[in-house]
Scaffold this motif. Sequence first.
Motif, PDB file in Angstrom:
ATOM      1  N   HIS A  56      15.566 -11.982 -38.071  1.00 54.15           N
ATOM      2  CA  HIS A  56      16.967 -11.977 -38.492  1.00 54.15           C
ATOM      3  C   HIS A  56      17.764 -12.634 -37.375  1.00 54.15           C
ATOM      4  O   HIS A  56      17.239 -12.884 -36.283  1.00 54.15           O
ATOM      5  CB  HIS A  56      17.464 -10.579 -38.823  1.00 54.15           C
ATOM      6  N   HIS A 103      17.735   1.075 -36.558  1.00 53.93           N
ATOM      7  CA  HIS A 103      16.529   1.151 -35.737  1.00 53.93           C
ATOM      8  C   HIS A 103      15.737   2.431 -35.982  1.00 53.93           C
ATOM      9  O   HIS A 103      16.255   3.417 -36.478  1.00 53.93           O
ATOM     10  CB  HIS A 103      16.884   1.020 -34.255  1.00 53.93           C
ATOM     11  N   ASP A 108      13.921  -5.645 -36.844  1.00 52.56           N
ATOM     12  CA  ASP A 108      14.500  -4.336 -36.624  1.00 52.56           C
ATOM     13  C   ASP A 108      14.499  -3.554 -37.948  1.00 52.56           C
ATOM     14  O   ASP A 108      14.833  -4.119 -38.982  1.00 52.56           O
ATOM     15  CB  ASP A 108      15.931  -4.467 -36.111  1.00 52.56           C
ATOM     16  N   HIS A 143      11.051  -3.428 -29.078  1.00 51.49           N
ATOM     17  CA  HIS A 143      12.507  -3.393 -29.190  1.00 51.49           C
ATOM     18  C   HIS A 143      13.025  -2.197 -28.383  1.00 51.49           C
ATOM     19  O   HIS A 143      13.842  -1.394 -28.841  1.00 51.49           O
ATOM     20  CB  HIS A 143      12.942  -3.290 -30.662  1.00 51.49           C
ATOM     21  N   ASP A 201      19.987 -10.814 -30.256  1.00 51.83           N
ATOM     22  CA  ASP A 201      18.818 -10.545 -29.410  1.00 51.83           C
ATOM     23  C   ASP A 201      17.533 -11.161 -29.968  1.00 51.83           C
ATOM     24  O   ASP A 201      16.502 -11.125 -29.308  1.00 51.83           O
ATOM     25  CB  ASP A 201      18.640  -9.029 -29.175  1.00 51.83           C
ATOM     26  N   HIS A 202      17.605 -11.754 -31.162  1.00 48.14           N
ATOM     27  CA  HIS A 202      16.414 -12.360 -31.748  1.00 48.14           C
ATOM     28  C   HIS A 202      16.484 -13.888 -31.784  1.00 48.14           C
ATOM     29  O   HIS A 202      15.524 -14.540 -32.179  1.00 48.14           O
ATOM     30  CB  HIS A 202      16.167 -11.793 -33.142  1.00 48.14           C
ATOM     31  N   SER A 212      18.336  -5.373 -28.363  1.00 50.91           N
ATOM     32  CA  SER A 212      19.798  -5.447 -28.211  1.00 50.91           C
ATOM     33  C   SER A 212      20.309  -6.414 -27.144  1.00 50.91           C
ATOM     34  O   SER A 212      21.079  -7.308 -27.424  1.00 50.91           O
ATOM     35  CB  SER A 212      20.410  -4.066 -27.965  1.00 50.91           C
TER      36      SER A 212
HETATM   37 ZN    ZN Z   1      17.289  -6.482 -32.492  1.00 57.18          ZN
END
Ligand code: ZN
Length: 620
Positions: free
Chosen positions: A70, A224, A173, A246, A74-75, A11
Amino acid sequence: MRVKFWGTRGSIAKPGPDTIRYGGNTSCVEVRSSGGTLIIIDCGTGAQSLGQSLLAASPTGIHGHILISHTHWDHIQGLPFFGPLFVPGYEWDIYGPKGLDQSVRETLAGQMQYTYFPVALEQFGAIVRYHDLVEGAFEIDDVRITTRYLNHPALTLGYRLEADGATLVYSTDHEPHSRALAAGEGQIGGQDEHHAEFLRGADLLLHDAQYTAKEYPAKIGWGHSSAEYAVRIAQHAGVAKIALTHHDPLRDDKSLDQIVETLRAALRSRGSALEVFAAAEGQSIEVEPGLARGPSKVAAATGTGETHARSAINSERANGSVVLAISDRASTAIFAAAVEAEGIPLRAFSDPWELPGYVKAEPPSMVVLDHSPPRVDGLAICRAIRNGSLAGNGADDRADIRAENRADTQPLPVILLADSEDAAGGEAAGVTEWIVRPFSSSYVRTKVRAWILRTACRWVRAPIPQDEESRLGVLKSLHILDTKPEPRFDRITRLAAALFDVPIALISFVDWDRQWCKSCCGLEAGEISRDASFCAHVVHGREIMIVPDTLRDPRFADNPLVTNTPRVRFYAGAPLILDNGKCVGTLCMIDTRVRSLDGSAKNLLQDLRDLALQELQQKS
Ligand SMILES: [Zn+2]
Ligand SMILES: [Zn+2]
């Protein structure tokens, strides 16, 4: 394979004294095969340090690959800060899930717009190539990669990497399909079983474990997993080692330790050999080939050599089977192949009147049936299906379905197969869409996927002209179909290609089920299905059609001539309308670049078209 964690937080980055051991940076993992292939999975803020370390080790550049699960922030947030992208000599291939209306490149460019970041994506100094992925398998040097859609609010791919006999699965995720499972109860089945299949036999699994089972009920639909679910599914799938990752930004080091301890104790009490740990930033681990867990079904089930993994249905949307009631064998075979290719169960009925009852008892993902009155009244059957499913579904059921899958609120797709379309009758009966014969298998395949995904299919077949029968009669009487190339026509397409500086120019005719090319400049002679034909649109519209950019056109963006070779990006076609008023074909030009045609260019196209018409109507 060697794996190193550069970011394990979910996140948002959370550096500080409470997260010092497991780390504060968001998702980023470095993988190296023994053959030296460098694969980076996700580019959260951890990518910044990884980039610095790569630059220090190889100042003059290397070739690496980046897999993006994705494009949630945060990625990808570390990407603009990943130094090696800016250094000439470096070469990067970036892979990510193919969005419905945006390519990976476009999405990544979004966060580097001037409002957000001072340097644009175009200013990378390295050579960067972008690859849009769907579900399937492909290879990067000595690493075989299988992709699978995960259950997350954004289009998300999990990655299964196999090299040196070892298997690594990256699965974040992801939210369990069953809420009970996420909360630590219930049985693994259905779509969760499908997920387990993807993890099957992994030597190391990196799995989303953002929440605990206790926290999960307040986080339903956030996309999640609970740590309990991650361990449970890993154990079920015969995984050797699981790294929980994560981590929630609110989770401090101490509580992560506790979660891991509790999970280990539970595994011990069940006599399980599964090793569990929480991924920590900076940690490096060798993925050893497993012993005697057998080859995975996933690897066996996918073909080899596909560079762009083939599409398959996002599993959560395809809960039920596809129901077919089609009388002719050829059409049944085409639909059955399209459905089976997506891995969805198929039910075929010989008596279409059995459908309403069946649909009510076991709601399918989609229904396809004939409409060939007076033998079969597909409209009446469709009405019965609509009435039955309304009466059968209590209000409570529907609310539940909606909560579980917000995107899936559209009614069951009911598709009618016919020789001609009854638009008004279909609308009144609740028909989702008509498929009018003839049709190609690739068209059906694309449509099936779109219906089940409930997404717009950006491939529209040209409507059939009003005067179709007489038009086809006139076309036949020209005796030109399937004849040899002739210099008098080839001259014209050569001129067109040269004048407009396009790679391809064609003179072609739109037959009952195909577009047949009489003269092909820049393309192998041949024919294409009428479904895919751009020229069929011109024949229906009877005027010049210009498509400046196919990827921005809802009629063509998913057309196989756009998504595959010859990768049509620009199209301009002029109709060949004979003196008797029948439109039989076109003179057209194709480019692989975005183009436009101004007024004088349009006139020139018309002139060339008139030359072609003259040749065509010459009495010989
Ligand atoms: Zn994420
Ligand atoms: Zn996400």
